[in-house]
Design a protein around this motif. Structure first.
Motif, short mmCIF file in Angstrom:
data_model
loop_
_atom_site.label_atom_id
_atom_site.label_comp_id
_atom_site.label_asym_id
_atom_site.label_seq_id
_atom_site.Cartn_x
_atom_site.Cartn_y
_atom_site.Cartn_z
N SER A 1 29.36 41.57 50.80
CA SER A 1 29.65 42.16 49.48
C SER A 1 31.07 41.88 49.00
O SER A 1 32.02 41.86 49.78
CB SER A 1 29.47 43.69 49.54
N LEU A 2 31.15 41.74 47.69
CA LEU A 2 32.43 41.63 47.00
C LEU A 2 32.46 42.81 46.03
O LEU A 2 31.59 42.92 45.16
CB LEU A 2 32.48 40.29 46.25
N TYR A 3 33.44 43.69 46.21
CA TYR A 3 33.42 44.99 45.53
C TYR A 3 34.68 45.16 44.69
O TYR A 3 35.79 45.26 45.23
CB TYR A 3 33.36 46.07 46.61
N VAL A 4 34.53 45.14 43.39
CA VAL A 4 35.68 45.25 42.49
C VAL A 4 35.95 46.69 42.11
O VAL A 4 35.02 47.43 41.74
CB VAL A 4 35.43 44.42 41.20
N THR A 5 37.20 47.11 42.21
CA THR A 5 37.58 48.45 41.80
C THR A 5 39.07 48.51 41.45
O THR A 5 39.85 47.69 41.93
CB THR A 5 37.26 49.48 42.90
N HIS A 6 39.44 49.48 40.62
CA HIS A 6 40.88 49.70 40.39
C HIS A 6 41.32 50.95 41.14
O HIS A 6 42.46 51.37 41.05
CB HIS A 6 41.18 49.84 38.90
N ASP A 7 40.37 51.56 41.91
CA ASP A 7 40.62 52.83 42.58
C ASP A 7 41.00 52.59 44.05
O ASP A 7 40.21 52.07 44.83
CB ASP A 7 39.35 53.68 42.47
N HIS A 8 42.22 52.96 44.41
CA HIS A 8 42.74 52.69 45.76
C HIS A 8 41.87 53.33 46.84
O HIS A 8 41.52 52.70 47.84
CB HIS A 8 44.16 53.26 45.91
N HIS A 9 41.53 54.60 46.63
CA HIS A 9 40.74 55.33 47.62
C HIS A 9 39.40 54.66 47.86
O HIS A 9 38.96 54.47 48.99
CB HIS A 9 40.56 56.78 47.16
N GLU A 10 38.78 54.25 46.75
CA GLU A 10 37.46 53.61 46.84
C GLU A 10 37.57 52.30 47.63
O GLU A 10 36.74 52.02 48.49
CB GLU A 10 37.00 53.32 45.41
N ALA A 11 38.58 51.51 47.33
CA ALA A 11 38.76 50.23 48.03
C ALA A 11 38.92 50.45 49.54
O ALA A 11 38.29 49.78 50.35
CB ALA A 11 39.98 49.49 47.46
N ARG A 12 39.77 51.41 49.88
CA ARG A 12 40.00 51.70 51.32
C ARG A 12 38.75 52.17 52.00
O ARG A 12 38.51 51.87 53.17
CB ARG A 12 41.03 52.82 51.46
N THR A 13 37.95 52.96 51.25
CA THR A 13 36.76 53.57 51.84
C THR A 13 35.65 52.55 52.08
O THR A 13 35.01 52.57 53.13
CB THR A 13 36.22 54.69 50.93
N VAL A 14 35.43 51.66 51.11
CA VAL A 14 34.26 50.78 51.24
C VAL A 14 34.53 49.49 52.01
O VAL A 14 33.59 48.92 52.56
CB VAL A 14 33.66 50.39 49.86
N ALA A 15 35.80 49.04 52.03
CA ALA A 15 36.02 47.65 52.41
C ALA A 15 36.47 47.43 53.85
O ALA A 15 37.21 48.23 54.43
CB ALA A 15 37.05 47.03 51.47
#
Ligand code: ADP
Ligand code: MG
Length: 239
Positions: free
Chosen positions: A190-204
């Motif tokens: 998966s390639l997951y685009v976000t501007h949300d720091h928490h979300e990036a840390r959580t999913v990636a």
């Protein structure tokens, strides 16, 4: 093992007063089989443009995009085997939940479609929702259905563009953890685009920080937050 390989990709748009806007500026990255890479960056830094270029929805001016070593730039969008999911889910309101999820399963025998839909509903935590009207779903439920629909045809790469951005903060934080779990259980690259720091840390597994069209840093969350590669990255991350 590398699955997706993006090399020196450039994406441009015509600028209002003539000339061009360089939205993606020589970005290179690799995503291993089953890995989840998040692209994190401020609004306008080129995240969606890069995703769309990988999908084949935006022309690539320079560089190439390979899957298992094979250049896919000449492969039409629908033949790439890449799935996409967007912020607004884009569900079909006139179809029920099962009808939405089965959308990409045309050609599969009905009984198999039914089993696959049930399996996906279980995966996203919506067992028994087959006959529910999409109009009766909450925002979080809609995005789970959208995720199930994009996973249904077993894409070799799933690309998600701000999939949780339309949800309120509490729900977004909770769902980020669930999405991370779902992507792991589905073993989908998966390639997951976000501007949300928490979300990036959580999913990636790894986070790529994009700033002004460039990939400024790519690494495990602890590396990126622990040792930002430049003052601009540190400033964006707020560390
Ligand atoms: P992000 O997804 O990180 O917010 P985008 O990829 O949408 O960034 O946009 C990157 C840059 O390209 C921005 O400057 C944006 O204004 C510009 N851009 C995006 N799409 C278009 C378009 N269709 N036409 C012209 N400029 C565009
Ligand atoms: Mg965007």
């Amino acid at each position: 093992m590398v699955s997706l390989s993006v090399r020196d990709v450039v994406v441009t748009y015509p600028a209002a007063g003539g000339g061009v806007v360089t939205a993606v500026d020589r970005v290179s990255l690799e995503v291993a089989r089953g890995e989840v890479v998040a692209l994190l960056g401020p609004s306008g830094c080129g995240k969606s443009s890069l995703l769309r270029a990988v999908a084949g929805l935006e022309p690539v001016v320079a560089g190439d995009v390979r899957w298992d070593g094979e250049n896919v730039l000449d492969v039409p969008v629908h033949r790439r085997g890449f799935g996409l999911m967007f912020q607004d889910g884009q569900l079909f309101v006139h179809r029920d939940v099962a009808g939405n999820i089965a959308y990409g399963l045309a050609g599969m025998p009905r009984a198999e479609q039914r089993d696959r839909v049930a399996e996906l509903l279980e995966l996203v935590g919506l067992e028994g929702y087959e006959r529910r009207s999409v109009a009766t779903l909450s925002g979080g439920e809609r995005q789970r259905v959208a995720l199930a629909r994009s996973l249904a045809p077993r894409p070799r790469l799933l690309m998600l563009d701000e999939p949780l951005s339309a949800l309120d903060r509490n729900l977004r934080e909770r769902l980020a953890g669930e999405v991370a779990e779902i992507l792991r259980r589905a073993h989908v690259t998966s390639l997951y685009v976000t501007h949300d720091h928490h979300e990036a840390r959580t999913v990636a597994d790894r986070v790529g920080v994009m700033i002004a069209g460039r990939l400024a840093q790519l690494g495990a969350p602890n590396e990126v937050w622990g040792a930002p590669a430049s003052p601009a990255v540190a400033e964006f991350l707020g560390v």
